[in-house]
Design an enzyme around this catalytic site. Sequence first.
Site, PDB file in Angstrom:
ATOM      1  N   HIS A 143      -2.399  -8.109   0.985  1.00  0.00           N
ATOM      2  CA  HIS A 143      -1.325  -8.716   1.793  1.00  0.00           C
ATOM      3  C   HIS A 143      -1.618 -10.180   2.153  1.00  0.00           C
ATOM      4  O   HIS A 143      -0.715 -10.877   2.631  1.00  0.00           O
ATOM      5  CB  HIS A 143      -1.119  -7.942   3.096  1.00  0.00           C
ATOM      6  N   ASP A 269      -3.264   5.204   0.270  1.00  0.00           N
ATOM      7  CA  ASP A 269      -2.404   5.569   1.397  1.00  0.00           C
ATOM      8  C   ASP A 269      -1.060   6.170   0.997  1.00  0.00           C
ATOM      9  O   ASP A 269      -0.246   6.498   1.862  1.00  0.00           O
ATOM     10  CB  ASP A 269      -2.195   4.373   2.346  1.00  0.00           C
TER      11      ASP A 269
HETATM   12 ZN    ZN Z   1      -1.482   0.083   2.156  1.00  0.00          ZN
END
Ligand code: ZN
Length: 332
Positions: A143, A269
């Site tokens: 990110h 995840d």
């Molecule tokens: Zn993630």
Amino acid sequence: MLHALCDRFKGCEWDLMNKTGFLYDERYQDHKTGRYHPEVPARLACIYQGIKDAGLLSKLIPIKASPADLKWIELVHDRPYIERFEAACRLNESVFDSPDNQMCAQTYEIALLAVGGILDVVDQVMTGKLDNAFCAVRPPGHHAETNKAMGFCYFNNVAIAARYLQNQQGIQRVGIIDFDVHHGNGTQHIFEGDSTVFYYSIHEHPSFAYPGTGREFEHGKDFGYGYTKNSPVLPGQGDEDYKRLIRSDLLPAFKDFNPEVILVSAGFDAHADDDMSDMKLSTEGFSWIMQNIVELARHSSKGRVISILEGGYCLERLPELAANHVEILLNA
Ligand SMILES: [Zn+2]
């Protein structure tokens, strides 16, 4: 006699295995995120224990971390950003750039150790000391933008590795496969105008999940048009949907692009038991994805796969997911 035969067979089995590197350093647990944060040091302890309990640790080649030289970080991040990050840690600030990015005084040093360890792995894969590797690092990276920390990420580990491969190792075409449940906005933005790095991401649909990027129509820009591919997945979908999208979107694109090295943003995840998403991917589903990645690499990249940990927050599932992941690399 039987023992002797078994020992001999074990020896053969060993010979057939890859030289798989395992980047792990206890200092990666010194990046503290606070009491209620999901990106906790225990994630790495679970990964290490899972690999150890599966009897795989002794088959891996251990790699320890050393800090990255800033000139490699600057291949991706602006100098003022790096200085802001360092200063925030020096002042012992607990949050940087976004409320998600909780940190401690050591975070900058640990982030340098994450990149440094990965670049060491890159060197060893390129010189043939390793065939492939799994880098169990913290903090994660996909990110992180060139000038902004986001989503638990500070330095974009995978993007720096890609640029290092090109600048230091003379590689022309790098393929990045990101199966973290969140879209790697940072990685996409860094390479979206570039035809030498193909970024593929499969993730929960941006209408429902952080960070809100990674729609199907985001294909890259200018010279990079056609070298970004996104496969958004709707909440509640699982193995069969992932398999369908990977077969239709990833496999043909990478066969065409023919990357010389494949980097993986390995986030766990999307697992059905991970509270961070609404996806229903099973443990076997993750293995299927990784098996397809190593097969792609066998055809295009001389088997060179460097997998870098991103997310994955279910401490009960991380041990088996990590063990399966490295077992596939060992047997690729
Ligand atoms: Zn993630």
